[in-house]
Design an enzyme around this catalytic site. Structure first.
Site, PDB file in Angstrom:
ATOM      1  N   CYS A 113       0.814  -1.226   0.000  1.00 52.28           N
ATOM      2  CA  CYS A 113       0.000   0.000   0.000  1.00 52.28           C
ATOM      3  C   CYS A 113       0.846   1.275   0.000  1.00 52.28           C
ATOM      4  O   CYS A 113       0.322   2.364  -0.230  1.00 52.28           O
ATOM      5  CB  CYS A 113      -0.954  -0.008   1.183  1.00 52.28           C
ATOM      6  SG  CYS A 113      -1.968  -1.482   1.239  1.00 52.28           S
ATOM      7  N   HIS A 254      -3.446   6.871   3.404  1.00 48.69           N
ATOM      8  CA  HIS A 254      -3.828   5.610   2.775  1.00 48.69           C
ATOM      9  C   HIS A 254      -5.209   5.210   3.293  1.00 48.69           C
ATOM     10  O   HIS A 254      -5.493   5.311   4.489  1.00 48.69           O
ATOM     11  CB  HIS A 254      -2.791   4.530   3.095  1.00 48.69           C
ATOM     12  CG  HIS A 254      -3.225   3.163   2.688  1.00 48.69           C
ATOM     13  ND1 HIS A 254      -3.735   2.899   1.439  1.00 48.69           N
ATOM     14  CD2 HIS A 254      -3.248   1.978   3.355  1.00 48.69           C
ATOM     15  CE1 HIS A 254      -4.042   1.618   1.359  1.00 48.69           C
ATOM     16  NE2 HIS A 254      -3.767   1.034   2.510  1.00 48.69           N
ATOM     17  N   ASN A 285     -10.091  -0.556   0.361  1.00 43.36           N
ATOM     18  CA  ASN A 285      -8.631  -0.409   0.331  1.00 43.36           C
ATOM     19  C   ASN A 285      -8.122  -0.863  -1.039  1.00 43.36           C
ATOM     20  O   ASN A 285      -8.175  -2.048  -1.355  1.00 43.36           O
ATOM     21  CB  ASN A 285      -8.028  -1.268   1.457  1.00 43.36           C
ATOM     22  CG  ASN A 285      -6.509  -1.190   1.512  1.00 43.36           C
ATOM     23  OD1 ASN A 285      -5.867  -0.653   0.610  1.00 43.36           O
ATOM     24  ND2 ASN A 285      -5.937  -1.734   2.574  1.00 43.36           N
TER      25      ASN A 285
HETATM   26  N1  COA Z   1     -18.280  -9.612   9.667  1.00 44.49           N
HETATM   27  C1  COA Z   1     -18.699  -9.942  10.882  1.00 44.49           C
HETATM   28  N2  COA Z   1     -17.877 -10.331  11.870  1.00 44.49           N
HETATM   29  C2  COA Z   1     -16.561 -10.375  11.576  1.00 44.49           C
HETATM   30  C3  COA Z   1     -16.058 -10.048  10.308  1.00 44.49           C
HETATM   31  C4  COA Z   1     -16.981  -9.657   9.328  1.00 44.49           C
HETATM   32  N3  COA Z   1     -16.589  -9.309   8.087  1.00 44.49           N
HETATM   33  N4  COA Z   1     -14.714 -10.183  10.340  1.00 44.49           N
HETATM   34  C5  COA Z   1     -14.378 -10.577  11.563  1.00 44.49           C
HETATM   35  N5  COA Z   1     -15.495 -10.710  12.318  1.00 44.49           N
HETATM   36  C6  COA Z   1     -15.601 -11.119  13.706  1.00 44.49           C
HETATM   37  C7  COA Z   1     -14.395 -11.876  14.195  1.00 44.49           C
HETATM   38  O1  COA Z   1     -14.487 -13.249  13.834  1.00 44.49           O
HETATM   39  C8  COA Z   1     -14.463 -11.664  15.679  1.00 44.49           C
HETATM   40  O2  COA Z   1     -15.414 -12.541  16.216  1.00 44.49           O
HETATM   41  P1  COA Z   1     -15.170 -13.251  17.637  1.00 44.49           P
HETATM   42  O3  COA Z   1     -15.095 -12.108  18.629  1.00 44.49           O
HETATM   43  O4  COA Z   1     -16.376 -14.101  17.790  1.00 44.49           O
HETATM   44  O5  COA Z   1     -13.885 -13.988  17.497  1.00 44.49           O
HETATM   45  C9  COA Z   1     -15.035 -10.242  15.803  1.00 44.49           C
HETATM   46  O6  COA Z   1     -15.654  -9.972  14.544  1.00 44.49           O
HETATM   47  C10 COA Z   1     -14.005  -9.197  16.108  1.00 44.49           C
HETATM   48  O7  COA Z   1     -12.908  -9.400  15.231  1.00 44.49           O
HETATM   49  P2  COA Z   1     -11.635  -8.498  15.267  1.00 44.49           P
HETATM   50  O8  COA Z   1     -10.641  -9.016  14.274  1.00 44.49           O
HETATM   51  O9  COA Z   1     -11.172  -8.296  16.661  1.00 44.49           O
HETATM   52  O10 COA Z   1     -12.259  -7.130  14.732  1.00 44.49           O
HETATM   53  P3  COA Z   1     -11.545  -5.742  14.586  1.00 44.49           P
HETATM   54  O11 COA Z   1     -12.295  -4.722  15.315  1.00 44.49           O
HETATM   55  O12 COA Z   1     -10.067  -5.834  14.844  1.00 44.49           O
HETATM   56  O13 COA Z   1     -11.722  -5.440  13.051  1.00 44.49           O
HETATM   57  C11 COA Z   1     -10.498  -5.482  11.008  1.00 44.49           C
HETATM   58  C12 COA Z   1     -11.158  -6.295  12.089  1.00 44.49           C
HETATM   59  C13 COA Z   1      -9.885  -6.415   9.964  1.00 44.49           C
HETATM   60  C14 COA Z   1     -11.549  -4.609  10.352  1.00 44.49           C
HETATM   61  C15 COA Z   1      -9.408  -4.562  11.645  1.00 44.49           C
HETATM   62  O14 COA Z   1      -8.550  -5.343  12.466  1.00 44.49           O
HETATM   63  C16 COA Z   1      -8.577  -3.871  10.616  1.00 44.49           C
HETATM   64  O15 COA Z   1      -9.060  -3.071   9.858  1.00 44.49           O
HETATM   65  N6  COA Z   1      -7.260  -4.119  10.611  1.00 44.49           N
HETATM   66  C17 COA Z   1      -6.388  -3.511   9.654  1.00 44.49           C
HETATM   67  C18 COA Z   1      -6.539  -4.185   8.330  1.00 44.49           C
HETATM   68  C19 COA Z   1      -5.931  -3.359   7.231  1.00 44.49           C
HETATM   69  O16 COA Z   1      -6.146  -2.189   7.165  1.00 44.49           O
HETATM   70  N7  COA Z   1      -5.162  -4.000   6.352  1.00 44.49           N
HETATM   71  C20 COA Z   1      -4.518  -3.354   5.274  1.00 44.49           C
HETATM   72  C21 COA Z   1      -3.444  -2.463   5.778  1.00 44.49           C
HETATM   73  S1  COA Z   1      -2.675  -1.618   4.496  1.00 44.49           S
END
Ligand code: COA
Length: 328
Positions: A113, A254, A285
Site C-alpha cells: 500500500c 492511505h 482499500n
Molecule cells: N463480519 C462480521 N464479523 C466479523 C467479520 C466480518 N466481516 N470479520 C471478523 N469478524 C468477527 C471476528 O471473527 C471476531 O469474532 P469473535 O469475537 O467471535 O472472534 C469479531 O468480529 C471481532 O474481530 P476483530 O478481528 O477483533 O475485529 P476488529 O475490530 O479488529 O476489526 C479489522 C477487524 C480487519 C476490520 C481490523 O482489524 C482492521 O481493519 N485491521 C487492519 C486491516 C488493514 O487495514 N489491512 C490493510 C493495511 S494496508
C-alpha cells in the site's frame, strides 16, 4: 531551486460496484459490522477482461492530459503494484507500450500500500539529481483476484482501481518538499500473499489445498502498527521541513480503515473533516492505488489550492510506510 512537481493527476476505477449488502449474501457479515469496523460501504471490482494494466493505462492517460505532457516525453514510468498482470514482464512495460512512452524506462515496484509513495520518492530523487525531467508514477491493483471471497476477515476490505501522477522538474518553492520511506521486515508475514511466488508455487498441491494464493492478514496487528507508523511518517515529513500539523492544509492518508485514518489524524491533531481526504466508503482499500486516487479526487474537486501544504501518508504490507510533503 530544482524541485519535482506534480503537474497532472488521473484515476480509473472499474464500473462494477460490490456493496456491503452484496457481501452479506456471500459471507457471514453485515453492513452494520463492516461500516462500524471499517467505514467501507462499497468497493469497485474489475470485470472479466480488465486487468491492473487496464486501469493503469486509463489513469495515466488522464494524468498526462491534465499535465499537457505527451507520452513520448516521459523519461521514467514507475508502477506500484502487488497484483501485476504477470510476474514478468512488469505491468509498467505494458503501460509504456499502451500509451506509447517510447523514450521511458519502466519498472514495477513492490511496496504494497506504500507503493505510490515509494514511487514518488524515486521520481523525486531522479528529478532532483537531473537524471529525469518527466516521470509517470502509478499505483494500480486488481486485488479482487487475490482476495479469498470466503474469508470474511479480509474480503470486506479490498477493492480495485488505479491512480497516477505526472511529476516534472520545476524551479521555485512549489512542488514536493520531501519524501520519506521506511520498512520493517520483521512483520513480513503479518499481511501477505503466501502462494504464487517461488516458496509456494502456484502449481504446488499445498498452495491449492491451503488456498495460499489468497491474502492472509493478522488484522489487529496490522491495525496497531498502521496507526503508529503513519504518525511517525507524517511527523518525520513535518519536522524535516520545520513544520507542524497546524501547517497542513490537507492530509491524504492511505485508505485502509476509517478507524486507522481517524486515529492517525487525531494523534496529529488534524481533526477537521475538511483537512482530511476520505473516500474509502466508496472504494475500500485499493492498496497502492488508494493515495493517487485520493490525490486525483482532491485535485479535481479544487481541494488543493496554490500554496497549500498537502501531506501524503501511507502504510502497507512489509511492513512499509512513508510520507510526502507537497507545497501546491
Ligand atoms: N463480519 C462480521 N464479523 C466479523 C467479520 C466480518 N466481516 N470479520 C471478523 N469478524 C468477527 C471476528 O471473527 C471476531 O469474532 P469473535 O469475537 O467471535 O472472534 C469479531 O468480529 C471481532 O474481530 P476483530 O478481528 O477483533 O475485529 P476488529 O475490530 O479488529 O476489526 C479489522 C477487524 C480487519 C476490520 C481490523 O482489524 C482492521 O481493519 N485491521 C487492519 C486491516 C488493514 O487495514 N489491512 C490493510 C493495511 S494496508
Amino acid at each position: 531551486m530544482l524541485r519535482s512537481k506534480i503537474t497532472g493527476t488521473g484515476s480509473a476505477l472499474p464500473e462494477k460496484i460490490l456493496t456491503n449488502s452484496d457481501l452479506e449474501r456471500m459471507v457471514d457479515t453485515s453492513d452494520e459490522w463492516i461500516t462500524t469496523r471499517t467505514g467501507i460501504k462499497q468497493r469497485r471490482i474489475a470485470a472479466e477482461g480488465q486487468f491492473t494494466s487496464t486501469f493503469a493505462v486509463e489513469a495515466s492517460r488522464s494524468a498526462l492530459a491534465m499535465a499537457g505532457v505527451k507520452a513520448e516525453e516521459l523519461d521514467l514510468i514507475i508502477l506500484g503494484t502487488v497484483t501485476p498482470d504477470f510476474p514478468f514482464p512488469s505491468t509498467a512495460c505494458i503501460v509504456q507500450h499502451e500509451i506509447g512512452a517510447v523514450n521511458a524506462a519502466a519498472f514495477d515496484l513492490s511496496a504494497a500500500c506504500s507503493g505510490f509513495i515509494y514511487g514518488l520518492s524515486i521520481a523525486d530523487k531522479y528529478i532532483r539529481c537531473g537524471d529525469a525531467k518527466k516521470v509517470l508514477v502509478i499505483g494500480a491493483e486488481v486485488l479482487s483476484r487475490v482476495v479469498d471471497w470466503t474469508d470474511r476477515n479480509t474480503c470486506i476490505l479490498f477493492g480495485d482501481g488505479s491512480g497516477a501522477a505526472v511529476v516534472e522538474a520545476s524551479q521555485g518553492d512549489c512542488g514536493i518538499l520531501s519524501t520519506h520511506i521506511f520498512s520493517n521486515g520483521s512483520y513480513w508475514d503479518t499481511l501477505y500473499q503466501p502462494g504464487c511466488g517461488n516458496r509456494n508455487p502456484a502449481t504446488s498441491e499445498q498452495t491449492i489445498a491451503e488456498r495460499l494464493f489468497y491474502i492472509k492478514m493478522e488484522g489487529n496487528d496490522v491495525f496497531k502498527h498502521a496507526v503508529r507508523a503513519m504518525e511517525e511518517a507524517a511527523c518525520t515529513a513535518l519536522s524535516a521541513n520545520g513544520m507542524t500539523p497546524a501547517d497542513v492544509s490537507l492530509l491524504i492518508p492511505h485508505q485502509a480503515n476509517r478507524r486507522i485514518i481517524d486515529a492517525t489524524a487525531k494523534r496529529l491533531g488534524i481533526t477537521e473533516e475538511d483537512r482530511v481526504v476520505i473516500n474509502l466508503h466508496n472504494y475500500g482499500n485499493t492498496s497502492s492505488a488508494s493515495i493517487p486516487i485520493s490525490l486525483d479526487e482532491a485535485n479535481r474537486s479544487g481541494r488543493m489550492k496554490t500554496g497549500d501544504i498537502v501531506l501524503l501518508d501511507a502504510f502497507g504490507g512489509g511492513f512499509t510506510y512513508g510520507s510526502a510533503l507537497i507545497r501546491c
